[in-house]
Write an enzyme that holds these catalytic residues in place. Sequence first.
Site, PDB file in Angstrom:
ATOM      1  N   ASP A   1       6.434  -3.143  -0.950  1.00 39.81           N
ATOM      2  CA  ASP A   1       5.936  -3.808   0.074  1.00 39.81           C
ATOM      3  C   ASP A   1       6.685  -3.793   1.383  1.00 39.81           C
ATOM      4  O   ASP A   1       7.698  -3.963   1.180  1.00 39.81           O
ATOM      5  CB  ASP A   1       5.193  -5.317  -0.329  1.00 39.81           C
TER       6      ASP A   1
ATOM      7  N   HIS B   1       6.908   4.519   5.557  1.00 44.52           N
ATOM      8  CA  HIS B   1       6.882   5.115   4.087  1.00 44.52           C
ATOM      9  C   HIS B   1       7.890   6.090   3.977  1.00 44.52           C
ATOM     10  O   HIS B   1       8.629   6.185   2.753  1.00 44.52           O
ATOM     11  CB  HIS B   1       5.522   5.717   4.089  1.00 44.52           C
TER      12      HIS B   1
ATOM     13  N   GLU C   1      -6.780   0.507  -4.745  1.00 44.97           N
ATOM     14  CA  GLU C   1      -7.282  -0.128  -3.480  1.00 44.97           C
ATOM     15  C   GLU C   1      -6.750   0.645  -2.316  1.00 44.97           C
ATOM     16  O   GLU C   1      -7.362   0.626  -1.179  1.00 44.97           O
ATOM     17  CB  GLU C   1      -6.876  -1.663  -3.285  1.00 44.97           C
ATOM     18  N   ASN C   2      -5.855   1.361  -2.538  1.00 42.46           N
ATOM     19  CA  ASN C   2      -5.088   2.300  -1.332  1.00 42.46           C
ATOM     20  C   ASN C   2      -5.900   3.312  -0.812  1.00 42.46           C
ATOM     21  O   ASN C   2      -5.816   3.763   0.385  1.00 42.46           O
ATOM     22  CB  ASN C   2      -3.651   2.710  -1.701  1.00 42.46           C
TER      23      ASN C   2
ATOM     24  N   ARG D   1       8.622  -8.648  -6.391  1.00 43.81           N
ATOM     25  CA  ARG D   1       7.749  -8.063  -5.379  1.00 43.81           C
ATOM     26  C   ARG D   1       8.702  -8.434  -3.807  1.00 43.81           C
ATOM     27  O   ARG D   1       9.215  -9.376  -3.685  1.00 43.81           O
ATOM     28  CB  ARG D   1       6.426  -8.886  -5.271  1.00 43.81           C
TER      29      ARG D   1
ATOM     30  N   ARG E   1       1.977 -12.282  -4.638  1.00 42.95           N
ATOM     31  CA  ARG E   1       0.832 -12.090  -5.221  1.00 42.95           C
ATOM     32  C   ARG E   1       1.284 -10.899  -6.380  1.00 42.95           C
ATOM     33  O   ARG E   1       2.244 -10.175  -5.937  1.00 42.95           O
ATOM     34  CB  ARG E   1      -0.379 -11.356  -4.346  1.00 42.95           C
TER      35      ARG E   1
ATOM     36  N   SER F   1      -0.951  -8.538  -6.835  1.00 44.47           N
ATOM     37  CA  SER F   1      -2.029  -7.530  -6.404  1.00 44.47           C
ATOM     38  C   SER F   1      -2.379  -6.497  -7.725  1.00 44.47           C
ATOM     39  O   SER F   1      -2.190  -4.972  -7.286  1.00 44.47           O
ATOM     40  CB  SER F   1      -1.050  -6.668  -5.366  1.00 44.47           C
TER      41      SER F   1
HETATM   42  C1  FPP Z   1       3.479  -0.453   0.820  1.00 42.49           C
HETATM   43  O1  FPP Z   1       3.724  -1.002   2.153  1.00 42.49           O
HETATM   44  C2  FPP Z   1       3.617   0.655   0.408  1.00 42.49           C
HETATM   45  C3  FPP Z   1       2.688   1.626   0.161  1.00 42.49           C
HETATM   46  C4  FPP Z   1       1.336   1.658   0.137  1.00 42.49           C
HETATM   47  C5  FPP Z   1       3.291   3.094  -0.082  1.00 42.49           C
HETATM   48  C6  FPP Z   1       4.385   3.233  -1.129  1.00 42.49           C
HETATM   49  C7  FPP Z   1       4.595   4.641  -1.093  1.00 42.49           C
HETATM   50  C8  FPP Z   1       6.025   5.519  -0.738  1.00 42.49           C
HETATM   51  C9  FPP Z   1       7.094   4.390  -0.602  1.00 42.49           C
HETATM   52  C10 FPP Z   1       6.052   6.710  -0.818  1.00 42.49           C
HETATM   53  C11 FPP Z   1       5.949   7.653  -2.284  1.00 42.49           C
HETATM   54  C12 FPP Z   1       6.545   7.005  -3.279  1.00 42.49           C
HETATM   55  C13 FPP Z   1       7.372   8.055  -4.051  1.00 42.49           C
HETATM   56  C14 FPP Z   1       7.972   7.283  -5.264  1.00 42.49           C
HETATM   57  C15 FPP Z   1       7.933   9.288  -3.626  1.00 42.49           C
HETATM   58  P1  FPP Z   1       2.713  -1.262   3.240  1.00 42.49           P
HETATM   59  O2  FPP Z   1       2.292   0.002   4.117  1.00 42.49           O
HETATM   60  O3  FPP Z   1       1.393  -1.986   2.636  1.00 42.49           O
HETATM   61  O4  FPP Z   1       3.499  -2.019   4.264  1.00 42.49           O
HETATM   62  P2  FPP Z   1       3.053  -3.463   4.784  1.00 42.49           P
HETATM   63  O5  FPP Z   1       2.878  -4.586   3.581  1.00 42.49           O
HETATM   64  O6  FPP Z   1       4.239  -4.003   5.637  1.00 42.49           O
HETATM   65  O7  FPP Z   1       1.844  -3.333   5.609  1.00 42.49           O
END
Ligand code: FPP
Length: 214
Positions: A2, A19, A49-50, A162, A168, A170
């Site tokens: 996160d 990302h 959920e994503n 986390r 959480r 999640s």
């Molecule tokens: C959460 O941050 C992150 C994600 C939903 C995506 C995680 C995926 C990657 C890092 C890329 C793919 C993975 C690999 C292993 C190559 P958020 O977008 O919810 O950020 P926020 O909590 O600040 O809004």
Amino acid sequence: MDGNGRWAKKRLLPRAMGHKKGVEAVRNLVRSLRGTGIEALTLYAFSTENWGRPADEIADLTALMKHFIRSDLDEIAEAGVRLNIIGDHSAFDEEAVALIEGAIARTADNREVVLTIALNYGSQAEIVRAARAAAAEGEVTEEAIARHLDTADLPPLDLLIRTSGELRLSNFLLWQAAYAELYFTDVLWPDFKPEHLRQAIEHFSGRERRYGGR
Ligand code: FPP
């Protein structure tokens, strides 16, 4: 993992950059596992959920995953890492599925460490699937459910981290976390360095685990 979005926002960058930095954090962390004795690392990359995120963000994440496999698979394979997926990765596009399955097959005999990526994963649905499979076989016991979880071939979960200050779980590894130590840090995922993992493990080593006993 996160905090990618917030990392980007703080720098007035598009979320996709967060990302992208997040993938760099993954790469550095996986590189740092050698010689630590860590048997398994499981990363929550994409929850069920994503799918509710905007289409362009889903496309960015899918592209990053494909790029990661293309650019890092040689190194991962040579380092003895076994790539494993939990969740239903068949929901991603054909090219992504082929790359993922190729990476799983290529690293299947590796034994140094298991790198599991949770893709299109949700723990409650996983438990329901496992309970149904256990029922189809006979008596529904804790052992029977555990045998049918996506994580059946992984060692028990010791430590769940986390990032980014969220407190959480999640829908991540709910069953598996029954006796895991939980570690919450304010560090945003793109800033999460091997040093932070070391700190989390030190913290974990200092805790006494009683598994409900005294
Ligand atoms: C959460 O941050 C992150 C994600 C939903 C995506 C995680 C995926 C990657 C890092 C890329 C793919 C993975 C690999 C292993 C190559 P958020 O977008 O919810 O950020 P926020 O909590 O600040 O809004």
